[in-house]
Design an enzyme around this catalytic site. Structure first.
Site, mmCIF file in Angstrom:
data_model
loop_
_atom_site.group_PDB
_atom_site.id
_atom_site.type_symbol
_atom_site.label_atom_id
_atom_site.label_comp_id
_atom_site.label_asym_id
_atom_site.label_seq_id
_atom_site.Cartn_x
_atom_site.Cartn_y
_atom_site.Cartn_z
ATOM 1 C CG HIS A 95 1.905 -1.030 4.252
ATOM 2 N ND1 HIS A 95 3.228 -0.681 4.363
ATOM 3 C CD2 HIS A 95 1.355 -0.130 3.397
ATOM 4 C CE1 HIS A 95 3.475 0.374 3.608
ATOM 5 N NE2 HIS A 95 2.344 0.732 3.019
ATOM 6 C CD GLU A 150 4.486 -5.188 7.227
ATOM 7 O OE1 GLU A 150 5.705 -5.096 7.021
ATOM 8 O OE2 GLU A 150 3.627 -4.784 6.415
ATOM 9 C CB CYS A 203 7.621 0.578 5.408
ATOM 10 S SG CYS A 203 5.953 0.768 6.093
#
Length: 145
Positions: free
Chosen positions: A50, A52, A80
């Site tokens: 992801h 991040e 998430c």
């Protein structure tokens, strides 16, 4: 604040152009962008990549350590659970995000991991450039249909 979110949006657009869900992130320390990241799951075939996680990994490499206690992260989509956990573990004290994630958002929408009794509690502010961040996601998913 918008300056850094604009950079995250550029990373999201890069992901979009590469066929990835358009999410981008930047990590800032003392007013300087020290790391960037974007979604890379599809091409890498790796569920962990992801935006991040990509940005945190790049920041740790640049700074030579895993504690990012003097940094901020700007991300185009609400983190998430996995990414919120990574933010907690990296000790990033401030999180800014654009669009709310009504399916997986873990910074207030579905749950708020930052309010759980962990040993580190980042501050979080959502809705920064929300319309632009959400439009990128809507446009991407329209192209898939």
């Amino acid at each position: 604040m918008n300056r850094y979110m604009n950079e995250a949006v550029l990373m999201a657009k890069e992901a979009f152009d590469d066929g990835e869900v358009p999410v981008g992130a930047v990590i800032v320390r003392d007013g300087e962008i020290i790391a960037k990241g974007r979604n890379r799951r599809e091409k890498s075939k790796n569920a962990l990549l992801h935006a991040e996680i990509d940005a945190i990994n790049n920041a740790c490499k640049k700074l030579g350590g895993w504690r990012l206690w003097n940094c901020e992260i700007y991300v185009t989509l609400e983190p998430c659970p996995m990414c919120a956990g990574a933010i907690i573990n990296a000790h990033i004290p401030k999180v800014y995000f654009g669009a709310y994630d009504f399916k997986n958002g873990s910074c207030g929408t579905i749950t708020n991991l930052f309010e759980m009794p962990y040993n580190f509690k980042p501050e979080c502010l959502g809705g920064i450039m929300e319309d632009e961040c959400a439009a990128l996601l809507k446009d991407f998913f329209k192209t898939l249909r």
